[in-house]
Motif scaffolding. Structure first.
Motif, PDB file in Angstrom:
ATOM      1  N   SER A  23       0.860  -1.186   0.000  1.00 45.86           N
ATOM      2  CA  SER A  23       0.000   0.000   0.000  1.00 45.86           C
ATOM      3  C   SER A  23       0.897   1.237   0.000  1.00 45.86           C
ATOM      4  CB  SER A  23      -0.890   0.016   1.243  1.00 45.86           C
ATOM      5  OG  SER A  23      -0.130   0.335   2.397  1.00 45.86           O
ATOM      6  N   GLU A  24       0.266   2.377  -0.242  1.00 46.29           N
ATOM      7  CA  GLU A  24       0.968   3.654  -0.061  1.00 46.29           C
ATOM      8  C   GLU A  24       1.314   3.786   1.426  1.00 46.29           C
ATOM      9  OE1 GLU A  24       2.060   6.252  -1.746  1.00 46.29           O
ATOM     10  OE2 GLU A  24       1.202   5.910  -3.718  1.00 46.29           O
ATOM     11  N   PRO A  25       2.474   4.357   1.752  1.00 43.32           N
ATOM     12  CA  PRO A  25       2.794   4.558   3.166  1.00 43.32           C
ATOM     13  C   PRO A  25       1.719   5.398   3.862  1.00 43.32           C
ATOM     14  CG  PRO A  25       4.735   4.926   1.817  1.00 43.32           C
ATOM     15  CD  PRO A  25       3.574   4.780   0.872  1.00 43.32           C
ATOM     16  N   PHE A  26       1.234   4.910   4.984  1.00 40.22           N
ATOM     17  CA  PHE A  26       0.239   5.566   5.830  1.00 40.22           C
ATOM     18  C   PHE A  26      -1.098   5.804   5.131  1.00 40.22           C
ATOM     19  CE2 PHE A  26       4.500   6.772   7.236  1.00 40.22           C
ATOM     20  CZ  PHE A  26       4.502   6.164   8.480  1.00 40.22           C
ATOM     21  N   LYS A  27      -1.350   5.073   4.035  1.00 43.14           N
ATOM     22  CA  LYS A  27      -2.635   5.128   3.326  1.00 43.14           C
ATOM     23  C   LYS A  27      -3.091   3.685   3.068  1.00 43.14           C
ATOM     24  CE  LYS A  27      -1.777   9.549   1.109  1.00 43.14           C
ATOM     25  NZ  LYS A  27      -1.659  10.267  -0.167  1.00 43.14           N
ATOM     26  N   PRO A  28      -3.630   3.023   4.082  1.00 40.34           N
ATOM     27  CA  PRO A  28      -3.973   1.598   3.929  1.00 40.34           C
ATOM     28  C   PRO A  28      -5.078   1.321   2.916  1.00 40.34           C
ATOM     29  CG  PRO A  28      -4.818   2.461   5.996  1.00 40.34           C
ATOM     30  CD  PRO A  28      -3.966   3.547   5.398  1.00 40.34           C
ATOM     31  N   HIS A  29      -5.735   2.341   2.428  1.00 36.36           N
ATOM     32  CA  HIS A  29      -6.799   2.169   1.442  1.00 36.36           C
ATOM     33  C   HIS A  29      -6.267   2.231   0.009  1.00 36.36           C
ATOM     34  CE1 HIS A  29      -6.197   6.454   2.165  1.00 36.36           C
ATOM     35  NE2 HIS A  29      -6.564   6.624   0.907  1.00 36.36           N
ATOM     36  N   SER A  30      -4.995   2.619  -0.172  1.00 40.28           N
ATOM     37  CA  SER A  30      -4.433   2.826  -1.506  1.00 40.28           C
ATOM     38  C   SER A  30      -3.375   1.766  -1.828  1.00 40.28           C
ATOM     39  CB  SER A  30      -3.812   4.224  -1.579  1.00 40.28           C
ATOM     40  OG  SER A  30      -3.210   4.429  -2.835  1.00 40.28           O
ATOM     41  N   TRP A  31      -3.675   0.946  -2.855  1.00 44.31           N
ATOM     42  CA  TRP A  31      -2.770  -0.130  -3.272  1.00 44.31           C
ATOM     43  C   TRP A  31      -2.443   0.045  -4.765  1.00 44.31           C
ATOM     44  CZ3 TRP A  31      -1.290  -4.168   0.111  1.00 44.31           C
ATOM     45  CH2 TRP A  31      -1.890  -4.113   1.365  1.00 44.31           C
ATOM     46  N   PRO A  32      -1.537   0.974  -5.113  1.00 47.66           N
ATOM     47  CA  PRO A  32      -1.237   1.240  -6.531  1.00 47.66           C
ATOM     48  C   PRO A  32      -0.677   0.015  -7.269  1.00 47.66           C
ATOM     49  CG  PRO A  32      -0.285   2.922  -5.111  1.00 47.66           C
ATOM     50  CD  PRO A  32      -0.767   1.829  -4.225  1.00 47.66           C
ATOM     51  N   SER A  33      -1.021  -0.102  -8.532  1.00 42.51           N
ATOM     52  CA  SER A  33      -0.554  -1.240  -9.332  1.00 42.51           C
ATOM     53  C   SER A  33       0.963  -1.239  -9.499  1.00 42.51           C
ATOM     54  CB  SER A  33      -1.241  -1.256 -10.696  1.00 42.51           C
ATOM     55  OG  SER A  33      -0.992  -0.050 -11.390  1.00 42.51           O
ATOM     56  N   GLU A  34       1.606  -0.077  -9.434  1.00 43.77           N
ATOM     57  CA  GLU A  34       3.072  -0.047  -9.556  1.00 43.77           C
ATOM     58  C   GLU A  34       3.777  -0.564  -8.300  1.00 43.77           C
ATOM     59  OE1 GLU A  34       1.682   4.233  -8.762  1.00 43.77           O
ATOM     60  OE2 GLU A  34       1.152   2.657 -10.168  1.00 43.77           O
ATOM     61  N   TYR A  35       3.034  -0.855  -7.255  1.00 50.03           N
ATOM     62  CA  TYR A  35       3.603  -1.423  -6.026  1.00 50.03           C
ATOM     63  C   TYR A  35       3.314  -2.922  -5.923  1.00 50.03           C
ATOM     64  CZ  TYR A  35       3.966   3.438  -4.333  1.00 50.03           C
ATOM     65  OH  TYR A  35       4.251   4.770  -4.181  1.00 50.03           O
ATOM     66  N   ARG A  36       3.123  -3.568  -7.071  1.00 53.80           N
ATOM     67  CA  ARG A  36       2.868  -5.002  -7.121  1.00 53.80           C
ATOM     68  C   ARG A  36       4.053  -5.691  -7.789  1.00 53.80           C
ATOM     69  NH1 ARG A  36      -3.357  -4.491  -9.256  1.00 53.80           N
ATOM     70  NH2 ARG A  36      -4.051  -3.260  -7.459  1.00 53.80           N
ATOM     71  N   TYR A  37       4.515  -6.771  -7.173  1.00 50.70           N
ATOM     72  CA  TYR A  37       5.710  -7.454  -7.649  1.00 50.70           C
ATOM     73  C   TYR A  37       5.402  -8.942  -7.812  1.00 50.70           C
ATOM     74  CZ  TYR A  37       7.672  -3.044  -6.236  1.00 50.70           C
ATOM     75  OH  TYR A  37       7.915  -1.696  -6.116  1.00 50.70           O
ATOM     76  N   ASN A  38       5.651  -9.445  -9.039  1.00 54.63           N
ATOM     77  CA  ASN A  38       5.359 -10.841  -9.365  1.00 54.63           C
ATOM     78  C   ASN A  38       6.511 -11.755  -8.975  1.00 54.63           C
ATOM     79  OD1 ASN A  38       2.832 -10.385 -10.592  1.00 54.63           O
ATOM     80  ND2 ASN A  38       3.850  -9.746 -12.477  1.00 54.63           N
ATOM     81  N   PHE A  39       6.163 -12.991  -8.621  1.00 54.91           N
ATOM     82  CA  PHE A  39       7.152 -14.034  -8.403  1.00 54.91           C
ATOM     83  C   PHE A  39       6.613 -15.321  -9.011  1.00 54.91           C
ATOM     84  CE2 PHE A  39       4.755 -13.110  -4.541  1.00 54.91           C
ATOM     85  CZ  PHE A  39       4.134 -14.324  -4.261  1.00 54.91           C
ATOM     86  N   ALA A  40       7.493 -16.297  -9.225  1.00 47.71           N
ATOM     87  CA  ALA A  40       7.143 -17.506  -9.971  1.00 47.71           C
ATOM     88  C   ALA A  40       6.607 -18.617  -9.073  1.00 47.71           C
ATOM     89  CB  ALA A  40       8.368 -17.994 -10.741  1.00 47.71           C
ATOM     90  N   ALA A  41       5.553 -18.347  -8.314  1.00 43.41           N
ATOM     91  CA  ALA A  41       4.935 -19.339  -7.429  1.00 43.41           C
ATOM     92  C   ALA A  41       3.608 -18.760  -6.957  1.00 43.41           C
ATOM     93  CB  ALA A  41       5.850 -19.654  -6.255  1.00 43.41           C
ATOM     94  N   THR A  42       2.898 -19.505  -6.143  1.00 43.12           N
ATOM     95  CA  THR A  42       1.674 -18.999  -5.527  1.00 43.12           C
ATOM     96  C   THR A  42       1.966 -18.697  -4.066  1.00 43.12           C
ATOM     97  OG1 THR A  42       0.302 -20.326  -7.008  1.00 43.12           O
ATOM     98  CG2 THR A  42      -0.729 -19.538  -4.982  1.00 43.12           C
TER      99      THR A  42
END
Length: 182
Positions: A23-42
């Motif tokens: 999430s954005e720092p100190f904004k638990p309601h905001s989860w920008p797509s640029e802060y998502r990181y993929n990995f090769a598993a579930t």
């Protein structure tokens, strides 16, 4: 999104399939797509350790290190040790303990280690059904209720400072509640 935890930098972190999300720092309601990181598993579960996140998956554990959510170093740890029970994961305060197919693993920023390798053969470990673990960590000991094929339900107790022995107690607790006052 599951396994949501708080980080010291004011971010929340969570898992969604094969993505680690911040999430954005100190904004638990905001989860920008640029802060998502993929990995090769579930992703199965995560544990926050300082400014790092130990991500437990159905394959290799991952280590994500960050001080700001826009810059994250995410790498697979060198030991293949899949997490087989989300409810069997505990935060040991600086490390994660979790059940895998071949033992109970301790994961920390420096690596992953099978803490029960000297205690169980593969067939013995399978008999205690690690996928059924429901666990807690209290005063340096890992407590895990599990389905034991030979004994019905029981509770495994492993003292992390004395990993050369383990006790299986025939108690069937309804739940674990670690208390800071006891």
């Amino acid at each position: 999104l599951h396994s949501i935890a708080s980080m010291p930098n004011g971010c929340l972190v969570g898992l969604s399939k094969n993505m680690l999300c911040f999430s954005e720092p100190f904004k638990p309601h905001s989860w920008p797509s640029e802060y998502r990181y993929n990995f090769a598993a579930t992703g199965v579960a995560l544990v926050v350790v300082g400014s790092s996140v130990i991500v437990l998956t159905d394959s290799f554990p991952y280590l994500a290190t960050t001080t700001v959510p826009s810059v994250v170093s995410l790498k697979a740890m060198p030991t293949r040790a899949p997490c087989v029970s989300k409810r069997g994961v505990v935060d040991g305060g600086g490390f994660a303990l979790y059940p895998s197919h071949d033992g109970l693993y301790l994961a920390q920023v420096t690596g992953v280690e099978n803490k029960t390798k000297a205690l169980f053969r593969q067939a013995e470990w399978k008999k205690i059904s690690p996928e059924s673990f429901v666990a807690a960590f209290h005063e340096g000991a890992y407590y895990a209720r599990h389905k034991n094929i030979a004994l019905d339900d029981s509770t495994m107790v492993l003292d992390i400072s004395q990993p050369d022995s383990v006790v299986d107690v025939l108690e069937r607790p309804d739940c674990f509640y670690p208390s800071e006052t006891t």
